[in-house]
Design an enzyme around this catalytic site. Structure first.
Site, short mmCIF file in Angstrom:
data_model
loop_
_atom_site.label_atom_id
_atom_site.label_comp_id
_atom_site.label_asym_id
_atom_site.label_seq_id
_atom_site.Cartn_x
_atom_site.Cartn_y
_atom_site.Cartn_z
N TYR A 192 -1.55 -0.86 10.84
CA TYR A 192 -1.88 -1.35 9.40
C TYR A 192 -0.62 -1.27 8.57
CZ TYR A 192 -3.31 -1.42 4.57
OH TYR A 192 -3.41 -1.82 3.28
N SER A 232 0.72 -1.14 -0.01
CA SER A 232 -0.03 0.28 0.01
C SER A 232 0.78 1.28 0.01
CB SER A 232 -1.04 -0.04 0.96
OG SER A 232 -1.42 1.17 1.46
N LYS A 261 2.45 -3.58 6.56
CA LYS A 261 2.78 -3.69 5.33
C LYS A 261 4.15 -3.44 4.88
CE LYS A 261 -1.05 -4.49 3.63
NZ LYS A 261 -1.36 -5.71 2.80
#
Ligand code: WQD
Length: 344
Positions: free
Chosen positions: A155, A130, A159
């Site tokens: 989050y 992302s 990644k």
């Protein structure tokens, strides 16, 4: 040889995963869908079987379970690649429950990579990353050499850590080659209107909130801040049609299977290269739907960056991939999908 290459797609009933399954099938790949249905519905499999006119292979399983992952790779020992979408992905939830994110997003990846390493055959691995890894980029549009920032959420941190785990594993693995794709903002739905975004509960993301407001599920949309240093004061993002995003995965897995890469690991920004503000997205929705959207301006949302849009030259040149669909086309497909799932 692409024809009939077998690919495992983890999270294959999710939003981007299901659209990638549809494109893989269209390109002649044989797909094994793996999903634990924690954040998706079995109805997506029905939609995919309508699109592909094929009975698809579906394995319902939790990738955190090491022995189940071992059994999966024994059963499908002749695969050519894995496209790994399965992960928890809600930024806000990750702040409230970080351990769920570190456990789910890291353990699943490590289990997959350990089993892949045990195979004798060459495996191509595509990772769903992302643009969150960049935080608020210093330079726009964002190139892949933009400095990776301290993640703004657990989050985003998962990644970053997953990318590092994959890169380090590729350095020593005898049979693994990998590509990480750093998505910008995926939106829209498949042209068949058989699959699309299915947010569980109140949507966090802008476009599903817009379509749900227009359909009457919410009284109004709140625009999170209009005092940003941008074209109209609202945040700017790179909204990419999910079908264009799915096609970037096809180009990536083909590049690895056809052994076109020099390095064992690479990463690409996947966006349209164009930024759109929240108000511009609302204007686009009102144009394509002919509906006046009910919205108000509210306070900023914690963690939002001012602007993020991709420099897509590396993906264009190396993957021979470019987004083709416009913001209006993506927003209209999202609206058609919303009306379909609300039976309107
Ligand atoms: C877009 C803009 C909001 C809702 C996130 C993840 C990213 C990726 C995509 C997974 C922002 C504004 C939103 C609303 C609003 N996900 N907004 N009112 O935050 O750019 O990216 O989703 O990979 O990793 O971080 O997307 O759609 O939540 O927000 O004004 O009700 O819309 O403030 O400016 P975001 P988003």
């Amino acid at each position: 040889m692409i024809k009939k290459s077998k690919i495992i797609v983890t999270g294959g009933l999710g939003f981007i995963g299901s659209h990638t399954v549809a494109e893989l099938h269209a390109q002649g790949f044989e797909v094994i869908i793996v999903d634990d249905l924690s954040n998706s519905s079995i109805n997506v499999l029905n939609g995919l079987e309508k699109i592909t006119k094929t009975k698809l292979i579906f394995e319902k399983m939790d990738l955190k379970n090491k022995s189940l992952v071992k059994k999966l790779f024994i059963k499908y020992h002749d695969i050519s690649g894995v496209i790994h979408f399965a992960a928890s992905k809600a930024v806000g939830e990750s702040v409230i429950d970080p351990l769920k994110y570190y456990e789910n997003n890291l353990i699943t990846l490590i289990n997959l990579l350990k089993e892949i390493n045990s195979l004798k055959t060459k495996i191509s691995f595509i990772f769903s990353s992302s643009c969150t890894v960049y935080g608020q980029a210093k330079k726009l549009p964002i190139k892949e050499d933009e400095k990776i920032k301290q993640a703004e959420s657990p989050y985003g941190n998962t990644k970053q850590i997953c990318e590092e785990i994959i890169q380090d594993t590729c350095k020593t693995s005898k049979n693994l080659k990998a590509i990480s794709l750093r998505y910008f903002n995926p939106i829209g739905a498949h042209p068949s209107n058989e699959i699309g975004e299915l947010p569980i509960g109140k949507p966090q993301n802008l476009v599903p909130f817009i379509t749900q407001t227009a359909i009457g599920k919410h009284k109004e949309l709140t625009v999170f801040g209009n005092d940003y240093p941008t074209i109209d004061g609202t945040c700017v993002r790179d909204y990419i049609h999910v079908v264009d995003l799915a096609k970037a995965h096809i180009q990536s897995i083909k590049r690895l299977i056809e052994n076109k890469t020099v390095s064992n690991y690479d990463f690409f920004n996947v966006g349209t290269g164009k930024g759109s503000s929240v108000l511009e997205v609302i204007t686009s929705f009102e144009k394509v739907s002919n509906i006046k959207l009910n919205y108000k301006i509210g306070p900023r949302r914690n963690g939002d960056v001012n602007e993020a849009y991709a420099d897509t030259q590396k993906a264009n040149n190396v993957l021979d991939w470019k987004s083709e669909l416009s913001l209006d086309q993506a927003i209209l497909s999202a609206w058609n999908w919303e009306r379909k799932i609300q039976n309107i």
